[in-house]
Write a protein that holds these residues in place. Structure first.
Motif, PDB file in Angstrom:
ATOM      1  N   THR A 241       0.954  -1.250   0.081  1.00 53.17           N
ATOM      2  CA  THR A 241       0.125  -0.090  -0.094  1.00 53.17           C
ATOM      3  C   THR A 241       0.712   1.402   0.018  1.00 53.17           C
ATOM      4  N   ILE A 242       1.667   1.148   0.911  1.00 49.34           N
ATOM      5  CA  ILE A 242       2.795   2.324   1.086  1.00 49.34           C
ATOM      6  C   ILE A 242       3.394   2.694  -0.666  1.00 49.34           C
ATOM      7  N   PHE A 243       3.952   1.695  -1.162  1.00 49.16           N
ATOM      8  CA  PHE A 243       4.866   1.960  -2.360  1.00 49.16           C
ATOM      9  C   PHE A 243       3.758   2.053  -3.335  1.00 49.16           C
ATOM     10  N   GLY A 244       2.559   1.779  -3.391  1.00 49.31           N
ATOM     11  CA  GLY A 244       1.676   1.812  -4.466  1.00 49.31           C
ATOM     12  C   GLY A 244       1.085   3.330  -4.380  1.00 49.31           C
ATOM     13  N   LEU A 245       1.403   4.060  -3.105  1.00 43.87           N
ATOM     14  CA  LEU A 245       0.819   5.449  -2.981  1.00 43.87           C
ATOM     15  C   LEU A 245       1.169   6.400  -4.017  1.00 43.87           C
ATOM     16  N   PRO A 246       2.244   6.470  -4.374  1.00 47.85           N
ATOM     17  CA  PRO A 246       2.799   7.754  -5.153  1.00 47.85           C
ATOM     18  C   PRO A 246       2.137   7.448  -6.516  1.00 47.85           C
ATOM     19  N   THR A 247       1.955   6.391  -7.036  1.00 48.65           N
ATOM     20  CA  THR A 247       1.636   6.137  -8.405  1.00 48.65           C
ATOM     21  C   THR A 247       0.055   6.240  -8.588  1.00 48.65           C
ATOM     22  N   MET A 248      -0.640   5.622  -7.372  1.00 43.41           N
ATOM     23  CA  MET A 248      -1.961   5.672  -7.449  1.00 43.41           C
ATOM     24  C   MET A 248      -2.575   7.174  -7.150  1.00 43.41           C
ATOM     25  N   THR A 249      -1.767   7.594  -6.041  1.00 42.94           N
ATOM     26  CA  THR A 249      -2.343   9.039  -5.814  1.00 42.94           C
ATOM     27  C   THR A 249      -2.231   9.994  -7.126  1.00 42.94           C
ATOM     28  N   LEU A 250      -1.027   9.855  -8.044  1.00 44.96           N
ATOM     29  CA  LEU A 250      -0.802  10.483  -9.161  1.00 44.96           C
ATOM     30  C   LEU A 250      -1.862  10.412 -10.197  1.00 44.96           C
ATOM     31  N   ILE A 251      -2.213   9.211 -10.550  1.00 46.60           N
ATOM     32  CA  ILE A 251      -3.243   8.828 -11.431  1.00 46.60           C
ATOM     33  C   ILE A 251      -4.585   9.390 -11.141  1.00 46.60           C
ATOM     34  N   PHE A 252      -4.918   9.209  -9.737  1.00 49.69           N
ATOM     35  CA  PHE A 252      -6.359   9.560  -9.554  1.00 49.69           C
ATOM     36  C   PHE A 252      -6.460  11.139  -9.247  1.00 49.69           C
ATOM     37  N   ARG A 253      -5.213  11.757  -8.632  1.00 48.73           N
ATOM     38  CA  ARG A 253      -5.161  13.085  -8.747  1.00 48.73           C
ATOM     39  C   ARG A 253      -5.112  13.738 -10.133  1.00 48.73           C
ATOM     40  N   ASN A 254      -4.611  13.180 -11.034  1.00 49.29           N
ATOM     41  CA  ASN A 254      -4.718  13.624 -12.366  1.00 49.29           C
ATOM     42  C   ASN A 254      -6.203  13.724 -12.968  1.00 49.29           C
ATOM     43  N   HIS A 255      -6.565  12.453 -12.749  1.00 49.43           N
ATOM     44  CA  HIS A 255      -7.931  12.364 -13.211  1.00 49.43           C
ATOM     45  C   HIS A 255      -8.897  13.091 -12.656  1.00 49.43           C
ATOM     46  N   PHE A 256      -8.854  13.262 -11.342  1.00 53.46           N
ATOM     47  CA  PHE A 256      -9.995  14.266 -10.613  1.00 53.46           C
ATOM     48  C   PHE A 256      -9.562  15.810 -10.923  1.00 53.46           C
TER      49      PHE A 256
END
Lengths: 309, 359
Positions: free
Chosen positions: A178-193
């Motif tokens: 979860t921790i190491f997925g956070l940067p990529t996951m945050t990035l793609i969701f942030r960009n989408h939103f």
């Protein structure tokens, strides 16, 4: 979301309408085209050959392999090696095959994927709409950390986890993913939103919806495509992980990749190439299936998570 | 209809980081008034609207709605409804879902929700669209739904943020009338942000013309159009735009006179706001439709004629200075003609050449 109805394409002008395209019809097969296809065929062969060799070898018996015809198709194809790899091959001291590793990987995969996507979605949503104080700095830090090699974090994490009692547990490895997925996951969701109109968010606030309701009822239903992309990225990434599984999962929960390594690198007796190949194919099956079935989504995933594939 | 829905803005200041967006702004909006905030982009009008809605925090000052200080209230607790430029419909919900969302969030009884959605839909003639998704609607229909969503909230104050800017000209005119009718029917207070001066003039009871973080003029459409408070308002409001001549005031205090090369205009009958200073540099502004021609003593050459259907606009040159005149469509006038103009004193607008303020 365009407001105009899609424009009608003019139909192909009929012959004799005085409206035919003028000039010579473009040639179908030029030298350039031929070269292009030749290149594509060679490239495909280059990447498919190892797969073919693996498949062929996994279907051969050991005596046939010893004959040394790497590229030949097995004379008497047998799935014995696959069965052995799955159920009786020795991973270290246990001789129960890869099935244990498969189950471990699934047990790691499902909660890790769900948790990392959920956390990433909420973080991305918060960063793009609620903009708490320091949001920019937090996002910048997340993106920078994404470029630091994983290995740097391992020792400190092991120390932290041993204090927290998370070492060698399923919970521990899920937290790590979860921790190491956070940067990529945050990035793609942030960009989408961030690409959604802010007025939508404001309309929902005037309507009285709060943090979770706006997330759950307005934003999440609009994020379905990006959730699919996130799942592809996380399923392949977490399934293929080796080092975190080795370090954090503990001996009871070693994922399939680690078990595969144990089978392939066991040094006792004769090296069973057919079993090794079958085991490798079995391990690769999940990401392979994802690649095959997700098609265009996968390409979008690579584009969206351009920071790391 | 809630008991009170007047809005009071008291000394509101807003900054985005180091950028000051609104400066000590005061504004009183009466119950049932239709107030238009008019200004170019970046003048702070949308920021002010968002502050009234509670979507932007104020740095200083207070906002009162219906006699309550709502400065720190949540948007939903302010008794407001809002319509956005991009419609901001929830794309995954049907029209019915969109319109009822606020009520569902508030936990209103089902029958109540049903009734209010139906009433609003009938009022806007969108009843047959209720089960559609926003993506299946045209721009005009979407904005109707967005207005419907605001109606359902039963608010005393409607905030409209450039609601017609995304529509084509014909729909814009149609919905403009609709909004005006709605205002008359509901009797709610409406605050309407636009950069379109036609919308402002047609809809407003009062217009607040904004620029550079401040209200430049607050008055009725007539005030703003006929007696602009400064040169900015004079240029921003009105189409075709007001024409200007640069000159100075004559030196005879008993018979005030505007003087420019080739132009002498007596100002007897002009309502000076303060005593004019002889010899002061001024700009004379006059709207094209107020320029008279025929027996005047100002010679002007026609440089270009723009037919506009019901009438035509002639671009003139007086000495070195341009001016325009609006003429009936059948007037025979062509490039190169010479007109003799008269500028009636009561139609003039004089601005201090340095400060741009009305004299």
């Amino acid at each position: 979301m365009s407001t105009e109805p899609r424009g009608k394409r003019p139909g192909r002008p009929s012959i004799g309408s005085g409206n035919e395209p003028s000039g010579r019809r473009p040639q179908k097969m030029t030298t350039g085209r031929f070269g292009l296809y030749a290149f594509l065929v060679i490239t495909a062969a280059f990447f498919l050959t190892p797969l073919y060799v693996m498949l062929a070898t996994s279907l051969k018996s050991m005596p046939e392999i010893r004959e040394g015809n790497l590229l030949s198709w097995p004379i008497a194809p047998t799935v014995a090696a696959w069965v052995k790899a799955w159920s009786t091959a020795c991973t270290g001291l246990n001789c129960t095959g890869l099935q244990v590793g498969f189950m471990n990987s699934v047990r790691i995969l499902v909660p890790s994927v769900l948790l990392s996507i959920s956390v990433g979605a909420v973080t991305g949503y918060t960063l793009s709409f609620w903009r708490p104080r320091g949001a920019e700095i937090l996002f910048g830090a997340l993106m920078m950390v994404a470029f630091v090699p994983y290995q740097v974090f391992i020792y400190p994490l092991v120390r932290i986890f041993s204090y927290a009692g998370l070492n060698n547990s399923l919970a521990g490895i899920v937290v790590v993913h979860t921790i190491f997925g956070l940067p990529t996951m945050t990035l793609i969701f942030r960009n989408h939103f961030a690409a959604l109109p802010n007025e939508l968010f404001r309309a929902a606030r005037v309507d009285g919806a709060g943090f979770w309701r706006i997330f759950g009822q307005i934003m999440l239903p609009m994020a379905v495509p990006i959730i699919v992309v996130a799942m592809i990225l996380q399923v392949t990434g977490i399934w293929n992980d080796f080092i975190f599984g080795l370090v954090f999962a503990g001996r009871e929960n070693l994922p399939m990749t680690v078990q595969l390594n144990n089978i392939v690198n066991s040094t006792q007796g004769e090296r069973e190439y057919n079993v090794d190949m079958a085991a490798t194919m079995l391990t690769a099956l999940v990401p392979l299936a994802v690649y095959f079935f997700s098609g265009r989504w996968f390409v979008r995933g690579i584009a969206a998570g351009a920071v790391k594939g | 209809m809630p008991a009170r829905s007047d809005v009071s803005i008291r000394g509101v200041e807003i900054s985005y980081g180091p950028v000051r967006v609104l400066e000590r702004l005061d504004l009183e909006i009466a119950q049932s008034e239709f107030l238009v905030l008019l200004g170019p982009s970046g003048c702070g009008k949308s920021t002010l609207l968002n502050a009234i809605a509670g979507l932007t925090d104020v740095d200083d000052g207070q906002i009162w709605i219906g006699g309550t200080n709502v400065t720190w209230h949540e948007p939903k607790d302010r008794g407001i409804a809002m319509v956005f430029q991009s419609y901001a419909l929830y794309p995954r919900m049907t029209v019915r879902g969109n319109m009822s969302f606020g009520l569902r969030v508030a936990g209103a009884p089902k029958a109540d929700i049903e009734r209010r959605v139906r009433e609003a839909a009938e009022m806007l003639r969108i009843t047959d669209l209720l089960e559609r998704k926003p993506s299946e609607l045209s721009g005009g229909q979407r904005q109707r739904v967005a207005i419907g969503r605001a109606l359902v909230r039963d608010a005393g104050v409607f905030l409209l943020d450039e609601p017609l800017s995304n529509l084509d000209a014909q729909l814009r005119a149609e919905l403009r009338v609709e909004i005006k009718r709605l205002h008359q029917r509901l009797g709610a207070t409406m605050i309407y942000v636009t950069h379109d001066q036609i919308e402002a003039l047609t809809l407003a009871d009062r217009i607040a013309v904004m620029k550079d973080r401040r209200i430049q003029q607050l008055g009725s459409p007539d005030d703003v159009y006929l007696r602009p408070a400064n040169k900015f308002v004079a240029t921003f409001v009105g189409s075709p735009a007001m024409g200007f001549l640069l000159g100075k005031l004559g030196t005879d205090p008993s018979a005030p006179m505007f003087e420019a090369p080739g132009v002498k205009v007596p100002l007897t009958g002009y309502a000076f706001a303060e005593r004019p200073v002889a010899g002061q540099g001024v700009e004379l502004g006059i709207r094209p439709e107020h320029v008279l021609h025929g027996d005047g003593d100002i010679a002007a050459d026609v440089e270009m004629v723009e037919p506009m259907g019901s009438d035509k606009l002639a671009w003139l040159r007086i000495g070195e200075q341009p001016l325009s005149i609006r003429l009936p469509a059948e007037t025979p006038v062509a490039r190169g003609d010479r007109l003799h103009l008269k500028l009636p004193a009561h139609r003039l607008n004089l601005f201090d050449a340095a400060s741009g303020q009305r004299l």
